[in-house]
Design a protein around this motif. Structure first.
Motif, PDB file in Angstrom:
ATOM      1  N   SER A  17      -4.614   4.901   2.932  1.00  0.00           N
ATOM      2  CA  SER A  17      -3.705   4.475   2.456  1.00  0.00           C
ATOM      3  C   SER A  17      -4.712   3.729   1.270  1.00  0.00           C
ATOM      4  O   SER A  17      -5.524   3.520   1.807  1.00  0.00           O
ATOM      5  N   THR A  37       1.203  -1.308   0.074  1.00  0.00           N
ATOM      6  CA  THR A  37       0.397   0.053  -0.231  1.00  0.00           C
ATOM      7  C   THR A  37       0.875   1.336  -0.105  1.00  0.00           C
ATOM      8  O   THR A  37       1.878   1.097   0.362  1.00  0.00           O
ATOM      9  N   CYS A  38      -0.027   2.279  -0.214  1.00  0.00           N
ATOM     10  CA  CYS A  38       1.257   3.502  -0.319  1.00  0.00           C
ATOM     11  C   CYS A  38       0.154   4.021   0.331  1.00  0.00           C
ATOM     12  O   CYS A  38      -1.339   4.574   0.579  1.00  0.00           O
ATOM     13  N   ALA A  39       0.759   5.495   1.522  1.00  0.00           N
ATOM     14  CA  ALA A  39       0.072   6.167   2.934  1.00  0.00           C
ATOM     15  C   ALA A  39       0.197   7.017   2.388  1.00  0.00           C
ATOM     16  O   ALA A  39       1.092   7.931   1.544  1.00  0.00           O
TER      17      ALA A  39
END
Length: 322
Positions: free
Chosen positions: A122, A114-116
């Protein structure tokens, strides 16, 4: 089916009006299930509902523990509308995106990662790659006295924020290369950087990374060096020449420069006519001027140049894809 009580809102993310309708593709955000597991970033399709509450079918995602599709009821503020953007128009599938993300060796952007965005929001890295980061500009152009200055765009600045964002930026450059530097990123991610001398060649590039537009076939030179460059290949060097015969104030032999490739800037699509990397020249001319007080020695001529000192210079420049 899982009822509304199972998926509770853990974070009400302020959002403006969205054009959500039945059949829309969305991503979940700010949700947890009855076991406390966060559902952020799972992709879903809207099946039914209204502006107050929507029933969505969450797609199976075995890598995140969801082996079969499920249906849940959520509020609009817990949905992020996924729009088909330029990166996804042709062949940028989720599987391809995940493969490139894993190749960047960014821990948080690896397969299934995931990308926060802050502490509470996220999204899956592949969703960010396909739907959010393509909105960022690849370069900026500013008018200056000498013409225009092309500098780094939003994508470069975002890549400096953190390790995972840089990994996604690199994957986007590999997915839709816009210049020779992007091609170098793609080769390194895919493991094709072992033989730098054999990496040069024709590559498909998209203007400003916009894959909805037809690609350009450009030759990338010194692609794995610190200063890679782009060239457009000319079909017939013998008909792409510049010419300067002796006579009058010029003495020597006939000077001819032939070009097989022409330097081009992929951002502005302008050519550099005095780049002789892929040009051959024969002959030499010594031209006098200022009543013979000064001389100019020429051993090569820029592209599309016809010069003479006696009134009969000529050149040849095909204008139909030659």
């Amino acid at each position: 089916q899982i009822g509304p009580s199972v998926a509770s809102s853990a974070l009400a993310v302020p959002r403006g009006p969205m054009d959500i309708a039945i059949g829309s593709r969305v991503a979940l955000t700010g949700l947890t299930n009855e076991r406390g597991r966060r559902l952020n970033g799972l992709t879903a399709t809207v099946d039914a509902g209204s502006s107050e509450r929507w029933v969505v079918r969450v797609l199976a995602d075995p890598q995140r523990g969801l082996r079969v599709p499920i249906s849940i009821s959520v509020r609009p503020e817990n949905l992020l509308l996924l729009r088909e953007h330029r990166t996804t128009v042709e062949v940028a599938t989720t599987a391809e995106a995940r493969e490139l993300l894993s190749g960047t060796f960014a821990n948080a952007a690896a397969t299934g990662g995931t990308c926060a965005f802050g502490d509470q929001l996220s999204l899956p890295a592949d969703v960010v790659l396909l739907h959010i980061f393509p909105l960022l500009s690849r370069s900026t152009t500013r008018a200056v006295a000498a013409g225009c200055l092309i500098s780094a765009g939003e994508l470069d600045r975002v890549g400096e924020v953190c390790h995972e964002w840089r990994g996604i930026c690199l994957a986007l450059r590999a997915l839709t290369p816009a210049c020779a530097r992007d091609v170098a990123v793609k080769l390194r991610i895919e493991g094709g950087a072992d033989e730098p001398s054999g990496a040069d060649g024709e590559y498909r590039l998209w203007a400003h990374g916009d894959r909805s537009q037809p690609p350009l076939e450009l030759f990338c030179h010194n692609v794995l060096s610190a200063r890679p460059t782009e060239f457009v290949s000319l079909r017939n060097p013998s008909t792409n020449l510049s010419y300067f015969p002796p006579g009058g104030a010029a003495r020597g032999t006939v000077l001819v420069s032939s070009f097989s490739k022409l330097r081009i800037c992929p951002w502005s699509l302008t050519v550099k006519t005095d780049d002789f990397t892929f040009a051959t020249s024969a002959g030499e001319v010594l031209q006098s001027y200022w009543n013979g007080r000064r001389t100019l020695q020429l051993s090569e001529l820029p592209f599309a140049t016809a010069r003479d000192a006696a009134g009969h210079g000529r050149g040849n420049l095909p204008n139909r894809g030659q």
